[in-house]
Design a protein around this motif. Structure first.
Motif: not given
Length: 753
Positions: A121-146
């Motif tokens: 949006r701001l630098y006018n660049l292009a996306v050419v690839a995504k990283e895939h891992h065991a969960e596909g191309s998505c990540v879970f956002a988690v909150a961790v505490a003691r």
């Protein structure tokens, strides 16, 4: 071909010029291009000396790994291969990388999805690839505490560790969640970072800048007045608390009380870490670090590789090459492991260490297709493109010109609050507009609210009415789904309506589509059910009017006539005169000429007697009273309209105002202030829940029977709709045997979402 030799090519007009190409294993650039708009033209292309492909690095560790990659490529590729010479360009932080790529000082880098959005949006660049891992191309956002220290509802005043400013798991999803639950209040007249600064006591949010010093207070990077030597609070792995592993390190060191990161950082947690730390879940509970699939704040896209537009093809060739050589199954992986970083003194260098492969993207993929509509809408809501007028107004979605007129009157009446009216052609269209940030809110019946929930929207308020004392839905009065026939049509029975002419409020309506299915196409005695409810209805009824459907279920519809032409026939809005509860009743009695009528109507019981009276007052039909109609009961009996409590198709949950999660609190606040202002404004002739019916329109924007709007508080959509309704909806929409028919119910969520 020698340097300076000319080659004439015929090029078609392109949306963006391809300034670079690979020809005979040599790089070339176009010296001068002026694209014709309407015709092909020939241009001279001058071949110049081969240029190195340049990867942008963000730390000393990345520089070491990139240099090893460059040396290894040189040793395994022929000397004339365009990728036998690769250089590594050291950048100060992710924004510096974007600037270098845009300025042709570097060519590519892998970034967090939040930075990918910024790069596009701001630098006018292009996306050419995504990283895939065991969960596909998505990540879970988690909150961790003691363990035993916090829950998601008592984070105010704590010390927080984040993987990066405007990053998916450390900023976008957590803040979107806190805003959606009204745990964090933002009036958007000030930067979001300032609000976060007031919420947390101290933080480390790498890349946040110096506008709110306490947001960097916990960071540990080297401080220096020399920019290239300053790594304090920078989005670079030279800041020890940067990225998800750094945020976890911040928590483990005791600097912070809670860490916001992606699940990949805790997948390899040690036994000691599993004992010491836990996840904070959305409902206020906690869970083990291994439960990130069920205990998280949301899902977002994984990292992506960006480059300049004209470098897309070359970058894709480079990524394909290094993956084939050094990936998990690479031919030369013994020489270099592309997705391993231990040898270089760090983690997640160049790419994430848990990456399984790189998904190469098509050139024509839109950003919403790459990152997801939900995520892009979230980023817009968080002001990633700057706060604009869109963030200071409420855009209400209307589905017809009649609703637009009422909405505009509403906007003029609530002078203290900015309201803008936007129009879609149906409620599903409103869901799509809200999801894509083209509108902000709409009130939906229970089935459409279910669809909206599956599309990522969230309830803000509930329509409430107090005509009756039975409150099965957590204190919300119930609506009843009814089947009605004319008293004179004695042969019509709910036990067998096959071959009849039918009148339905709309496609997906609770009374005329979902609950009705139990007694018709999904009844045990019916054999037309093939896990495709829409096709089944077409085969079950002879013909009818179900606005939004097609084929035979549109034949009875009448639309509206102007200048001798019929418009809006079978449209899922008020342009179809048989739309909604009032429309289904009109359909049952026929148009003013006495034609185009049905044998049975399916509608909700609220406002029914008023609607019957409205038939005559609006000039639609004369002489009808409540005694001219009867209810069709599941046991085959027929009873007067007053017996709706014992003769109905089931209970319908209340209508719900749905919106994007990040602006839920803003929509609630607007609606509460709006109804309070209108209630106390004695001079106002506008009524939010009542409609002037010159043409007989009803239930515009909200149901006419609504008494007030109630904020949902901490109730989920499942709480509001109820277990039985959710199970029934799931059984229809989750059906898997509908094949590939585009209008099948099982495809509906995919088509809308």
């Amino acid at each position: 071909m020698q340097q300076g030799a000319a080659l004439s090519l015929s090029l078609s007009p392109l949306h963006r010029a391809e300034w670079c190409c690979l020809y005979s294993n040599r790089s070339c650039i176009v010296q001068s291009l002026v694209f014709g708009k309407d015709r092909k033209r020939s241009f001279p292309i001058t071949i110049i000396a081969r240029k190195k492909f340049r990867w942008c690095t963000l730390s000393d560790g990345e520089q070491r790994k990139c240099s090893h990659l460059a040396r290894t490529l040189q040793s395994v590729l022929p000397s004339n291969d365009p990728f036998s010479k690769v250089s590594c360009v050291r950048a100060h932080n992710t924004q510096d990388c974007m600037s270098k790529i845009r300025g042709n000082k570097a060519d590519a880098v892998s970034l967090d999805a939040g930075d990918v959005y910024t790069a596009v949006r701001l630098y006018n660049l292009a996306v050419v690839a995504k990283e895939h891992h065991a969960e596909g191309s998505c990540v879970f956002a988690v909150a961790v505490a003691r363990r035993g220290t916090l829950n998601i509802n008592n984070l105010k005043g704590t010390r927080s560790c984040h993987n990066g400013a405007r990053w998916t798991s450390g900023w976008n999803i957590p803040l979107g969640f806190l805003l959606s639950k009204n745990l964090l209040n933002w009036d958007e007249e000030q930067p979001l970072s300032k609000v976060v600064s007031g919420f947390f006591n101290e933080s480390c949010i790498p890349g946040i800048g110096i506008s709110s010093p306490n947001l960097c207070e916990l960071c540990q990077g080297t401080r220096s007045y020399v920019r290239e030597k300053n790594h304090f609070c920078e989005s670079s792995s030279n800041e020890p608390f940067s990225d998800s592993n750094g945020a976890f390190r911040c928590l483990k060191s005791g600097a912070g009380d809670v860490a916001f990161l992606d699940h990949l950082a805790i997948m390899g947690a040690t036994d000691s870490e599993l004992q010491q730390f836990e996840l904070l879940c959305r409902d206020g509970s906690t869970a083990s670090l291994q439960s990130y699939r069920t205990c998280n704040l949301g899902q977002g896209p994984s990292k992506g590789v960006v480059t300049r537009w004209h470098m897309r093809r070359i970058t894709k060739k480079f990524l394909t090459l290094i993956t084939n050589l050094f990936g998990r199954s690479g031919r030369q992986k013994s020489r270099l492991a592309l997705f391993t970083s231990e040898l270089y003194g760090g983690k997640n260098l160049l790419f994430h260490d848990y990456t399984q492969r790189l998904q190469i993207l098509a050139d024509d993929m839109e950003l919403t297709g790459i990152l997801g509509l939900d995520y892009v809408a979230l980023l817009k809501g968080l002001g990633h493109e700057g706060i604009s007028l869109d963030h200071s107004v409420i855009r209400w979605c209307c589905i017809s010109s009649a609703e637009m007129r009422k909405c505009e009157d509403w906007a003029l009446s609530v002078r203290s609050d900015p309201l803008v009216c936007v129009q879609a052609t149906s409620l599903t269209g409103c869901i799509e507009m809200i999801k894509s940030n083209e509108a902000d809110a709409v009130s939906l019946d229970a089935t459409h609210a279910y669809i909206a929930g599956k599309c990522g929207l969230q309830p803000a308020v509930v329509e409430y009415w107090v005509s009756f004392i039975d409150l099965p839905y957590l204190g919300f009065p119930s609506l009843y789904a009814l089947a009605i026939a004319k008293k004179s049509m004695k042969a019509v029975s709910l036990i067998d309506l096959s071959g009849r002419r039918s009148c339905h409020g709309s496609l997906y309506s609770p009374a005329g589509w979902l609950l009705l299915s139990k007694y018709t196409v999904r009844a045990p005695v019916n054999e037309t059910w093939a896990c495709d409810i829409n096709s089944a209805y077409k085969n079950y009824f002879w013909k009818g009017c179900m606005p939004g459907a097609d084929d035979g279920l549109c034949k009875v519809c009448v639309g509206w006539e102007e200048g001798g032409r019929v418009n809006g026939k079978c449209a899922a809005n008020h342009d179809e005169r048989y739309y909604g509860n009032m429309g289904a009743l009109r359909c049952l009695v026929g148009d003013p000429s006495g034609r185009s009528f049905g044998d049975v109507a399916f509608l909700e019981h609220h406002s029914l007697l008023n609607n019957i009276a409205n038939l005559e007052s609006s000039g639609w039909a004369y002489g009808f009273t409540a005694s001219d109609f009867e209810l069709l009961c599941p046991n085959g009996e027929r009873v007067p309209l007053t017996e709706w409590k014992t003769c109905n198709l089931g209970l319908i949950p209340p209508s719900v105002v749905m919106t994007r999660p990040v602006i839920t609190a803003r929509i609630q606040d607007f609606l509460m202030k709006s109804q309070e202002f209108l209630r106390t404004d004695e001079d106002s002739t506008f009524h939010l829940f009542k409609n002037v019916k010159p043409n007989g329109e009803g239930d515009l924007l909200f149901k006419d029977a609504t008494s007030c709007l109630l904020p949902v508080g901490h109730l989920t959509l499942e709480d509001i709709l109820g277990e039985h309704f959710m199970q029934l909806s799931d059984s229809v929409f989750d059906c898997t045997n509908a094949g590939t028919q585009s209008n099948s119910s099982s495809d509906t969520l995919g088509l809308i979402c």
